[in-house]
Design a protein around this motif. Structure first.
Motif, PDB file in Angstrom:
ATOM      1  N   GLY A  13      -7.344  11.409   5.260  1.00  0.00           N
ATOM      2  CA  GLY A  13      -7.959  12.213   6.305  1.00  0.00           C
ATOM      3  C   GLY A  13      -7.874  11.489   7.643  1.00  0.00           C
ATOM      4  O   GLY A  13      -6.779  11.134   8.104  1.00  0.00           O
ATOM      5  N   ASP A  14      -9.027  11.224   8.247  1.00  0.00           N
ATOM      6  CA  ASP A  14      -9.056  10.523   9.528  1.00  0.00           C
ATOM      7  C   ASP A  14      -9.212   9.017   9.370  1.00  0.00           C
ATOM      8  O   ASP A  14      -9.275   8.287  10.366  1.00  0.00           O
ATOM      9  N   ILE A  15      -9.271   8.550   8.138  1.00  0.00           N
ATOM     10  CA  ILE A  15      -9.490   7.120   7.895  1.00  0.00           C
ATOM     11  C   ILE A  15      -8.155   6.421   7.669  1.00  0.00           C
ATOM     12  O   ILE A  15      -7.444   6.712   6.699  1.00  0.00           O
ATOM     13  N   GLN A  16      -7.803   5.521   8.579  1.00  0.00           N
ATOM     14  CA  GLN A  16      -6.553   4.777   8.472  1.00  0.00           C
ATOM     15  C   GLN A  16      -6.708   3.683   7.416  1.00  0.00           C
ATOM     16  O   GLN A  16      -7.597   2.836   7.518  1.00  0.00           O
ATOM     17  N   VAL A  17      -5.845   3.706   6.400  1.00  0.00           N
ATOM     18  CA  VAL A  17      -5.935   2.740   5.299  1.00  0.00           C
ATOM     19  C   VAL A  17      -4.855   1.668   5.419  1.00  0.00           C
ATOM     20  O   VAL A  17      -5.118   0.485   5.186  1.00  0.00           O
ATOM     21  N   LEU A  18      -3.638   2.067   5.757  1.00  0.00           N
ATOM     22  CA  LEU A  18      -2.553   1.118   6.017  1.00  0.00           C
ATOM     23  C   LEU A  18      -2.088   1.290   7.445  1.00  0.00           C
ATOM     24  O   LEU A  18      -1.937   2.416   7.928  1.00  0.00           O
ATOM     25  N   ASN A  19      -1.842   0.182   8.111  1.00  0.00           N
ATOM     26  CA  ASN A  19      -1.456   0.227   9.518  1.00  0.00           C
ATOM     27  C   ASN A  19      -0.261  -0.701   9.758  1.00  0.00           C
ATOM     28  O   ASN A  19      -0.413  -1.895   9.971  1.00  0.00           O
ATOM     29  N   GLY A  20       0.932  -0.143   9.647  1.00  0.00           N
ATOM     30  CA  GLY A  20       2.146  -0.905   9.937  1.00  0.00           C
ATOM     31  C   GLY A  20       2.490  -1.960   8.910  1.00  0.00           C
ATOM     32  O   GLY A  20       2.943  -3.052   9.254  1.00  0.00           O
ATOM     33  N   VAL A  21       2.294  -1.634   7.614  1.00  0.00           N
ATOM     34  CA  VAL A  21       2.575  -2.609   6.547  1.00  0.00           C
ATOM     35  C   VAL A  21       4.081  -2.780   6.367  1.00  0.00           C
ATOM     36  O   VAL A  21       4.821  -1.809   6.213  1.00  0.00           O
ATOM     37  N   THR A  22       4.515  -4.031   6.375  1.00  0.00           N
ATOM     38  CA  THR A  22       5.924  -4.377   6.176  1.00  0.00           C
ATOM     39  C   THR A  22       6.020  -5.469   5.116  1.00  0.00           C
ATOM     40  O   THR A  22       5.327  -6.492   5.197  1.00  0.00           O
ATOM     41  N   LEU A  23       6.866  -5.231   4.131  1.00  0.00           N
ATOM     42  CA  LEU A  23       7.125  -6.250   3.105  1.00  0.00           C
ATOM     43  C   LEU A  23       8.459  -5.937   2.435  1.00  0.00           C
ATOM     44  O   LEU A  23       8.990  -4.839   2.581  1.00  0.00           O
ATOM     45  N   HIS A  24       8.982  -6.900   1.705  1.00  0.00           N
ATOM     46  CA  HIS A  24      10.212  -6.653   0.965  1.00  0.00           C
ATOM     47  C   HIS A  24      10.242  -7.489  -0.309  1.00  0.00           C
ATOM     48  O   HIS A  24       9.563  -8.507  -0.425  1.00  0.00           O
TER      49      HIS A  24
END
Length: 234
Positions: free
Chosen positions: A12-23
């Motif tokens: 909804g309006d709740i940001q849970v992940l913000n720009g996650v980067t991994l490999h």
């Protein structure tokens, strides 16, 4: 093999992940550590196609998968073993394993896959006609991992595999995870026992409040004062 670039996920309006980067590179075990609610399971669910992303990309073997349905992602080689196992308790061990080979690519080599998982988990061969719900917690976790392997994954994602298990069972299970990795299956591991996860992983990422705040070799995490104090209890 697996590359996650700048993904964002919201409930909804709740940001849970913000720009996650991994490999995860070929041949690696990579662990994603963090406190409860930091976004670890959400990251795995996004990779598996169980949650849509609002930004960023996810690629598997150089092929973009973030707009694909879960069954297609599994068929291409990324399989998640969920927290809680999600088995069918009133079906036999063999029937649960056979469900892992339901998709066409896996079905073609199901006999070979079954022999492989019986080699990894010999106890399951003896229990193959037993109802899965009557197994011990450790044996059920073995069924869950074995069912995932029946899909013939390139990348296996494990979400809290040690949860609720006795220490001796956990140690056995993690030795098998190493063996799975040695058989050309890359591993992305989320695990509550951070000490054990770092012990078997080649590299690690630390996620806090939906952001990756640290990455590097496992030995660097073990030596880091913040990680030692906050996550290793040292």
């Amino acid at each position: 093999m697996l590359e996650v670039k700048g993904i964002s996920v919201a409930y909804g309006d709740i940001q849970v992940l913000n720009g996650v980067t991994l490999h995860v590179k070929e041949g690696e075990i990579v662990t994603l550590i963090g406190s409860n609610g930091a976004g670890k399971t959400t990251t795995l669910n996004a990779i598996s196609g169980l949650m849509g992303i609002r930004g960023g990309t996810i690629t598997l073997d150089s092929r973009r998968i973030d707009q694909m349905p879960p069954h297609r992602i599994i068929e291409l080689g990324a399989t998640q073993i969920p927290e809680g196992r999600e088995l069918f308790p009133e079906m036999t061990v063999l029937e649960n394993l056979q469900l892992g080979a339901y998709l066409p690519r896996a079905r073609a080599s199901s006999g070979e896959s079954l022999e492989w998982v019986y080699q990894l988990f010999p106890v399951l061969k003896g229990r193959r006609s037993q109802m899965t719900g009557t197994l011990s917690g450790g044996e059920q976790q073995m069924v869950a991992i074995a069912r995932g392997l029946m899909t013939r994954p390139k990348v296996l994602m494990l979400d809290e595999p040690s949860l609720g298990l006795a220490p001796l069972v956990v140690n056995e299970l993690f030795q098998i995870i190493i063996e799975i990795n040695n058989n050309q299956v890359d591993i992305l591991l989320v695990e509550q026992d951070v000490n054990l996860a770092l012990e078997i992983a080649h590299r690690a990422y630390l996620i806090e409040t939906g952001k990756i705040v640290m990455e590097g070799k496992s030995e660097d995490f073990i030596a880091d004062d913040y990680v030692r104090e906050s996550y290793l209890g040292i």
